[in-house]
Design a protein around this motif. Structure first.
Motif, PDB file in Angstrom:
ATOM      1  N   GLN A 142       0.854  -1.193   0.000  1.00  0.00           N
ATOM      2  CA  GLN A 142       0.000   0.000   0.000  1.00  0.00           C
ATOM      3  C   GLN A 142       0.888   1.240   0.000  1.00  0.00           C
ATOM      4  OE1 GLN A 142      -3.707   0.957   2.319  1.00  0.00           O
ATOM      5  NE2 GLN A 142      -3.259  -1.081   3.166  1.00  0.00           N
ATOM      6  N   GLY A 145      -3.269   4.578   2.289  1.00  0.00           N
ATOM      7  CA  GLY A 145      -4.447   3.856   2.738  1.00  0.00           C
ATOM      8  C   GLY A 145      -5.768   4.462   2.327  1.00  0.00           C
ATOM      9  N   GLU A 165      -0.724  -3.640   5.309  1.00  0.00           N
ATOM     10  CA  GLU A 165       0.066  -2.676   4.538  1.00  0.00           C
ATOM     11  C   GLU A 165       0.699  -3.325   3.316  1.00  0.00           C
ATOM     12  OE1 GLU A 165       0.479   0.715   5.155  1.00  0.00           O
ATOM     13  OE2 GLU A 165      -1.158   0.348   6.556  1.00  0.00           O
TER      14      GLU A 165
END
Length: 178
Positions: A142, A145, A165
């Motif tokens: 990621q 977010g 993540e």
């Protein structure tokens, strides 16, 4: 003359000090282009309930560009491989929010497609996440977010459970049940 973003100014300064590599600077410029391109496609992707996709690459004049987006279907997209740029990455949206789809992460098919072309990839989600697919490492990370890009109407955080993540291909496969 094009204005530099604060990130580009910082990278330029770090390059001058020898603290940052030119490859890292290039990666940041690539990620910024992907973010800008996908942010601009989110609204139409939500409105039309379909994915949009394309490629990022270098022109003969050493300019990093994104190809015009190709419309796909509700759950897939396939753009023609351009012959006028040296492709380094793909990009695509994940369409509108739909409880019937696990679309807050890249799919294993997304990862397999990029790996088959020996390129990396960028994916935006209905929740406004931006993902980077590192094909060499077989890893989805990621970049930012939920809510960092435009968010689809009706989206609610947590519909796909907790989102990590990053995911390896095998972790993603286990999470989405492929």
């Amino acid at each position: 003359m094009m204005m530099k973003t604060p990130k580009q100014i910082i990278v330029t300064a770090l390059l001058g000090l020898g603290i940052c590599s030119s490859a890292a600077a290039q990666d940041m410029v690539e990620a910024d282009l992907a973010r800008e391109t996908l942010a601009g496609l989110q609204e139409i992707s939500f409105r039309k309930h379909r994915e949009y996709c394309g490629f990022i690459g270098w022109t003969a004049e050493a300019e990093l560009v994104a190809t015009e987006a190709t419309p796909g279907t509700k759950d897939s997209c396939s753009a023609p491989l351009p012959n006028n740029i040296a492709v380094v990455a793909s990009y695509h949206t994940h369409g509108a929010f739909d409880l019937g789809y696990f679309n807050e992460t890249p799919s294993t098919i997304d990862m397999e497609g990029d790996r088959a072309f020996l390129i990396n990839g960028y994916v935006s989600t209905p929740g406004g996440r931006l993902w980077y697919i590192d094909s060499r490492a077989n890893l989805a990370v990621q970049i930012c977010g939920a809510g960092c890009l435009p968010v689809a109407p009706g989206f609610f955080k947590g519909a796909n459970g907790d989102i990590a993540e990053q995911y390896t291909y095998d972790e993603l496969r286990a999470k989405i049940g492929d």
